[in-house]
Design a protein around this motif. Structure first.
Motif, PDB file in Angstrom:
ATOM      1  N   GLU A 156      -4.613 -57.467 -15.219  1.00 21.61           N
ATOM      2  CA  GLU A 156      -4.259 -57.209 -16.650  1.00 21.61           C
ATOM      3  C   GLU A 156      -6.312 -57.305 -17.092  1.00 21.61           C
ATOM      4  N   ARG A 182       3.185 -50.249 -10.515  1.00 25.54           N
ATOM      5  CA  ARG A 182       3.061 -51.805  -9.379  1.00 25.54           C
ATOM      6  C   ARG A 182       1.712 -51.405  -8.482  1.00 25.54           C
ATOM      7  N   ASP A 222      -1.557 -59.025 -10.019  1.00 21.74           N
ATOM      8  CA  ASP A 222      -1.542 -58.460 -11.702  1.00 21.74           C
ATOM      9  C   ASP A 222      -2.402 -59.520 -12.432  1.00 21.74           C
ATOM     10  N   THR A 226       9.965 -59.888 -13.205  1.00 21.10           N
ATOM     11  CA  THR A 226       9.411 -59.519 -12.283  1.00 21.10           C
ATOM     12  C   THR A 226       9.726 -58.204 -11.439  1.00 21.10           C
ATOM     13  N   LEU A 228       3.893 -56.612 -18.386  1.00 18.66           N
ATOM     14  CA  LEU A 228       4.497 -56.079 -16.687  1.00 18.66           C
ATOM     15  C   LEU A 228       5.358 -56.705 -16.781  1.00 18.66           C
ATOM     16  N   PRO A 229       6.650 -56.388 -15.493  1.00 15.95           N
ATOM     17  CA  PRO A 229       6.229 -55.154 -14.563  1.00 15.95           C
ATOM     18  C   PRO A 229       6.195 -53.600 -15.795  1.00 15.95           C
ATOM     19  N   SER A 247      -1.610 -52.598 -10.309  1.00 18.01           N
ATOM     20  CA  SER A 247      -1.363 -53.982  -9.686  1.00 18.01           C
ATOM     21  C   SER A 247      -1.875 -53.980  -8.117  1.00 18.01           C
TER      22      SER A 247
END
Length: 393
Positions: free
Chosen positions: A215, A202, A211, A172, A276-277, A205
């Protein structure tokens, strides 16, 4: 994604790419590249370079003006049990993905969602040190000054070789954020930074709405590059991809190959390999998927406006001061007397290089599953670039 720089097969199995939508199929009875001096030269260069690199698993493609004109596969995707590289084998793109992520970020600038010179605190608050000073431009040009979080005592144990590395546990941003320290002289100098691109992901996102929304937005963006399925180019982790994924192999000091997938007990694709991340190496796919993205960006100019592309490829003043060519998530190299714009990558036993000769509309992409002191993809790519230049105008 260079997180610290970080079997052999006796015969190379060359093959025309088949089974890919939109690509003409070669006749099975036709001799390979007979009567085609350019393709024949590429065949010879590929075989020689792959053998010199230790016969890794390799995919290589050349696209000219949007059309696939040559491709080759060789070596093993997995050493044990042995499985050959095929047209559909997936590879980790590592830092080549910085260019893909950077392109998406610049598209958000075009749309007005982001601004190049506004402090990133406008998008993520005080979530990372220095956010009130660091800008999107600094992240894209590696001038933000963030120290390497992979070397930080708080995060280094979470990765391969560390006491707390678990390749089956999802990462994460909060885990990585523990190693993000205050930037050093932000905006002052060029210093290649994986940390900066993790922060960039980040920012993207957060502005996308999380997230999952990020995506989805990336998936739609990649459709414009002709890589509309996760089979060619993806940032999304999927257990289904495991059965098509090459294993990454690193060459140890003894010369022995270490399988990044099995050495640390991964039960699937190692969770630090892409997605991610990890904005510093977020993408995976095939050589064709990477080449299609390059072609859409630099030849067709369908992903960004021409003026934005020009900004992107222009080396930053800080990069020029060090004799480098890095712009915004991309750089140029000269091989065979021709300038090529793109990026390379190395991580987890994988290496990649993809670049476009913008003057001629030619794109060359190479991906391998062998990482050592020198990049196997770089070696093979350079020999192919020289062969192409020597047989064309």
């Amino acid at each position: 994604m260079i997180k610290g720089l970080r079997l052999a097969v006796p015969l190379l199995a060359l093959s025309i790419v088949t089974g890919v939508p939109g690509i003409p199929q070669a006749s099975a009875a036709a001799p390979r590249n007979s009567g085609n001096p350019v393709a024949a030269a590429l065949d010879r260069a590929f075989a020689k370079a792959a053998a010199k690199a230790g016969d890794p698993g390799v995919q290589a493609v050349v696209i000219r003006d949007g059309r696939l004109i040559w491709s080759a596969n060789s070596g093993k995707a997995v050493d044990d049990p042995p499985a050959p590289v095929t047209d559909s084998t997936m590879f980790c793109f590592a830092s080549f993905g910085k260019m893909i992520l950077g392109t998406y970020a610049l598209r958000q600038v075009e749309r007005g969602t982001l601004a190049l010179d506004k402090p990133i605190s406008a998008y993520i608050g005080k979530e990372v040190p220095g956010s009130n000073v660091v800008t999107l431009r600094m992240l894209l040009t590696h001038t933000a000054g963030y120290p390497d979080l992979y070397a930080d005592p708080k995060t280094a144990p979470l990765f391969a070789g560390g006491a707390h590395y678990d390749p089956n546990r999802p990462y994460t941003f909060a885990m990585l954020a523990k190693g993000i320290r205050e930037p050093v002289d932000p905006g002052k100098r060029y210093d290649y930074s994986n940390t900066g691109f993790i922060i960039l992901a980040r920012v993207l996102s957060k502005t996308a709405g999380g997230d999952e929304a990020f995506e989805r937005a990336l998936r739609l963006f990649l459709q414009r590059a002709g890589s509309q399925t996760g089979n060619l180019l993806t940032a999304e982790r999927s257990q289904d991809a495991f059965h098509r994924f090459a294993h990454g192999y690193s060459v140890e000091s003894s010369g022995k190959l270490s399988d990044f997938f099995t050495a640390f007990g991964a039960t699937g694709i190692p969770t630090d390999l892409y997605g991610l991340p990890f904005g510093d190496g977020m993408f995976a796919g095939t050589a064709l998927g990477g080449a299609r993205f390059l072609n859409a960006l630099y030849t067709r100019k369908e992903l960004l406006r021409p003026g934005t592309v020009k900004q992107m490829i222009t080396p930053s003043p800080q990069s020029v001061a060090l004799g480098d060519t890095y712009g915004m998530a991309t750089y140029s190299i000269t091989v065979g007397g021709r300038a090529w714009q793109g990026h390379s990558g190395a991580y987890g036993g994988f290496t990649s290089r993809g670049a476009t000769d913008m003057a001629r509309g030619v794109t060359l992409m190479v991906v391998t599953n062998r990482e050592g002191e020198d990049s196997a993809a770089d070696k093979i790519w350079e020999e192919l670039a020289k062969a192409y230049a020597s047989t064309t105008h």
